[in-house]
Design a protein around this motif. Structure first.
Motif, PDB file in Angstrom:
ATOM      1  N   VAL A 118     -42.950 -46.148-138.425  1.00 22.41           N
ATOM      2  CA  VAL A 118     -44.378 -46.383-138.684  1.00 22.41           C
ATOM      3  C   VAL A 118     -45.106 -47.103-137.545  1.00 22.41           C
ATOM      4  O   VAL A 118     -46.321 -47.317-137.630  1.00 22.41           O
ATOM      5  CB  VAL A 118     -44.589 -47.160-140.006  1.00 22.41           C
ATOM      6  N   TRP A 120     -47.953 -38.779-140.257  1.00 19.84           N
ATOM      7  CA  TRP A 120     -48.784 -39.057-139.083  1.00 19.84           C
ATOM      8  C   TRP A 120     -49.955 -38.092-138.934  1.00 19.84           C
ATOM      9  O   TRP A 120     -51.020 -38.489-138.501  1.00 19.84           O
ATOM     10  CB  TRP A 120     -47.937 -39.074-137.801  1.00 19.84           C
ATOM     11  N   SER A 145     -47.521 -47.834-145.337  1.00 13.38           N
ATOM     12  CA  SER A 145     -47.345 -48.847-144.297  1.00 13.38           C
ATOM     13  C   SER A 145     -48.684 -49.458-143.898  1.00 13.38           C
ATOM     14  O   SER A 145     -48.843 -50.677-143.792  1.00 13.38           O
ATOM     15  CB  SER A 145     -46.665 -48.197-143.087  1.00 13.38           C
ATOM     16  N   ARG A 146     -49.677 -48.601-143.698  1.00 12.98           N
ATOM     17  CA  ARG A 146     -51.000 -49.084-143.276  1.00 12.98           C
ATOM     18  C   ARG A 146     -51.647 -49.927-144.357  1.00 12.98           C
ATOM     19  O   ARG A 146     -52.275 -50.945-144.087  1.00 12.98           O
ATOM     20  CB  ARG A 146     -51.883 -47.902-142.930  1.00 12.98           C
ATOM     21  N   LEU A 203     -46.615 -43.352-144.097  1.00 14.97           N
ATOM     22  CA  LEU A 203     -47.543 -44.013-143.179  1.00 14.97           C
ATOM     23  C   LEU A 203     -48.719 -44.665-143.926  1.00 14.97           C
ATOM     24  O   LEU A 203     -49.119 -45.791-143.617  1.00 14.97           O
ATOM     25  CB  LEU A 203     -48.063 -43.026-142.128  1.00 14.97           C
TER      26      LEU A 203
END
Ligand code: KIV
Ligand code: ZN
Length: 512
Positions: A289, A322, A271-272, A268
């Protein structure tokens, strides 16, 4: 003992070929550090011979990343290969990735070469590369649309010359899972020395099947390397998405029976980081994601998950990172805590002045927003006024007035080469007025092809993250800006895009 599946990330090379996704050296370094934390096996850091900027990026990444193999793309010619090898010199483990098109269409129309010439060039280029480095990957570009007999001839020859990985690209995203899987199986069965190389898949997503095709290449074809990008970033409809392929292999170990070296809890964050850096927002329903990937809205699902989570959940949100979404800092946090958090997030600031600048911005944000998340910190350091105080344009302040029935007015103060200027304009809305106030001074003449706003951490209390995509003289750039005030975020994003348009870097494009 099960086989290992090698994860080859090409976010910084093929991903960057997506229009507007070009990244600065610092941004690439930050992403490379996150990829190392994610434990990807190979990072394709760029295409060293395409521009001086790319050369410097590959070299800088080779200098700092020590746990992943660092790879550079190169066309199959001596100059490109030498340049890539030079950039990779500081790497602990380096790989040269050579490509040359083998489909009839590409050979005739693009390369204007005969198949025999392509065969010779492929062979000679691998021979040349092999004298510079031991780890050599060869990609017959548009491989999936190539004549299998010719492909067998080329691949057998390059393996004989010392290629250690053979990658079969579906350059234009034309493949169908079963057909692609069998294509690779067939090549491996027909080529006498096929067992001397690792087989790799590289699929584009034009028909939405990049992940399915890659997995078929693994399962049916026996490939043991997947080339992919974070969030599926890439030209046109993108590349195979790393997070989807990794979680498919991990979740369905019963089917694939393969080991992975990936630390999935870092997915994650990766991805961010890629989304915030490039301004390519992740769709809410994106697998793994997306904001909704683990959200259960229907009462029946919620009830089921509360009773036993595996009623509706096939993977755990924590396993992809997450739960890491927690409040990390606030108004009372000191400079040391801030500096440490930057280090944990893999943000390397070049000087104490940069850290001080960022800390001032952090305090300013904490005054306006009580809960500061990792995403806020990442957005703050992506702000060029923090990390690149020498940029051509910088945001200073903004005031605007909008009222029902009145035409909005804006006044923006910004710097041009360090000197403050003030622009004023009206517009259809406060954002329009603010951007016009900037453009009146700058006169870039650029066309805006995309404007989007996203709430960084979900609620109206969060920062707005704005992406502005500008097009000028055939160049496309994305600028991003964030602020609790979305009009200010928009002005920052516009200035960031103008800064990128300023950079004159001209790159040689790699197909695919
Ligand atoms: O899609 C493609 O063919 C590529 C090659 C350069 C490997 O990206
Ligand atoms: Zn590609």
């Amino acid at each position: 003992m099960t086989d290992k599946l090698i994860i080859f990330d090409t976010t910084l090379r093929d991903g960057e070929q997506s229009p507007g996704a070009s990244m600065t050296r610092d941004e690439k370094l930050r992403i490379a550090r996150q990829l190392e934390r994610l434990k990807v096996d190979v990072i394709e850091a760029g295409f060293a011979a395409s521009s001086n900027g790319d050369f410097e990026c590959v070299k800088a990444i080779a200098e700092v990343i020590k746990d992943s193999t660092i790879c550079s793309l190169a066309r199959a010619n001596d100059r490109d290969i030498s340049r890539a090898a030079e950039a990779l010199k500081p790497a602990n483990a380096g790989r040269l990735h050579l490509f040359l098109a083998t489909s009839a269409l590409h050979m005739e129309k693009k390369l204007r070469m005969t198949p025999d010439q392509v065969f010779e060039q492929a062979k000679m280029s691998v021979r040349f590369a092999r004298n510079l480095m031991a780890d050599i990957e060869f990609s017959p570009e548009d491989g999936y649309r190539s004549d299998p007999d010719f492909l067998c001839r080329v691949i057998e020859a390059v393996i004989n010359e010392g290629a250690t990985t053979i990658n079969v690209p579906d350059t234009v995203g034309y493949a169908i899972p079963e057909l692609y899987g069998n294509f690779i199986k067939n090549l491996r069965e027909r080529i006498p020395n096929s067992d001397k190389a690792v087989w790799s898949v590289h699929c584009h997503n034009d028909l939405g099947m990049a992940v399915a095709n890659s997995l078929a290449g693994v399962k049916i074809g026996g490939a043991r390397q997947v080339e992919c990008t974070i969030n599926g970033l890439g030209e046109r409809a993108g590349n195979c998405s790393l997070e989807e392929v990794v979680m498919a292999v991990k979740t369905r170990k019963d089917y694939f029976d393969l080991d992975l070296g990936i630390d999935t809890q870092q997915i994650l964050a990766a991805s961010r980081l890629v989304s915030q850096t490039t301004g390519f927002v992740v769709q809410p329903n994106k697998a793994v994601v997306g904001a909704n990937a683990f959200a259960h809205a229907s009462g029946i699902h919620q009830d089921g998950v509360l009773k036993a989570r595996d009623t509706y959940e096939i993977m755990r949100a924590e396993d992809v990172g997450w739960s890491a979404n927690k409040i990390v800092l606030g108004k009372l946090s000191g400079r040391n805590a801030f500096k440490q958090r930057l280090q944990e997030l893999g943000v390397a600031m070049e000087s104490e002045t940069d850290i001080n600048n960022a800390f001032v911005k952090f305090k300013d944000l904490a005054d306006r927003k009580s809960d500061i998340f990792d995403e806020d910190i990442l957005a703050l350091v992506s702000d060029e006024s923090v990390t690149h105080s020498n940029e051509q344009y910088g945001f200073v302040s903004l005031s605007q007035h909008s009222e029902t029935g009145e035409r909005p007015q804006a006044c923006v103060v910004f710097t041009v080469a360090g000197k403050e200027v003030k622009g004023q304009s009206d517009g259809n809305g406060p954002v329009d007025a603010s951007l016009k106030a900037i453009e009146i001074h700058v006169k870039s003449g650029a066309e805006m092809v995309l404007y989007s706003v996203n709430a960084i951490s979900g609620s109206t209390e969060s920062q707005g993250e704005v992406t502005v995509r500008l097009q000028n003289s055939g160049r496309v750039v994305n600028g991003t800006g964030s602020d609790p005030d979305i009009v200010v975020a928009s002005a920052k994003a516009y200035l960031s895009a103008l800064n990128k348009l300023q950079s004159k870097a001209v790159k040689v494009a790699a197909q695919g």
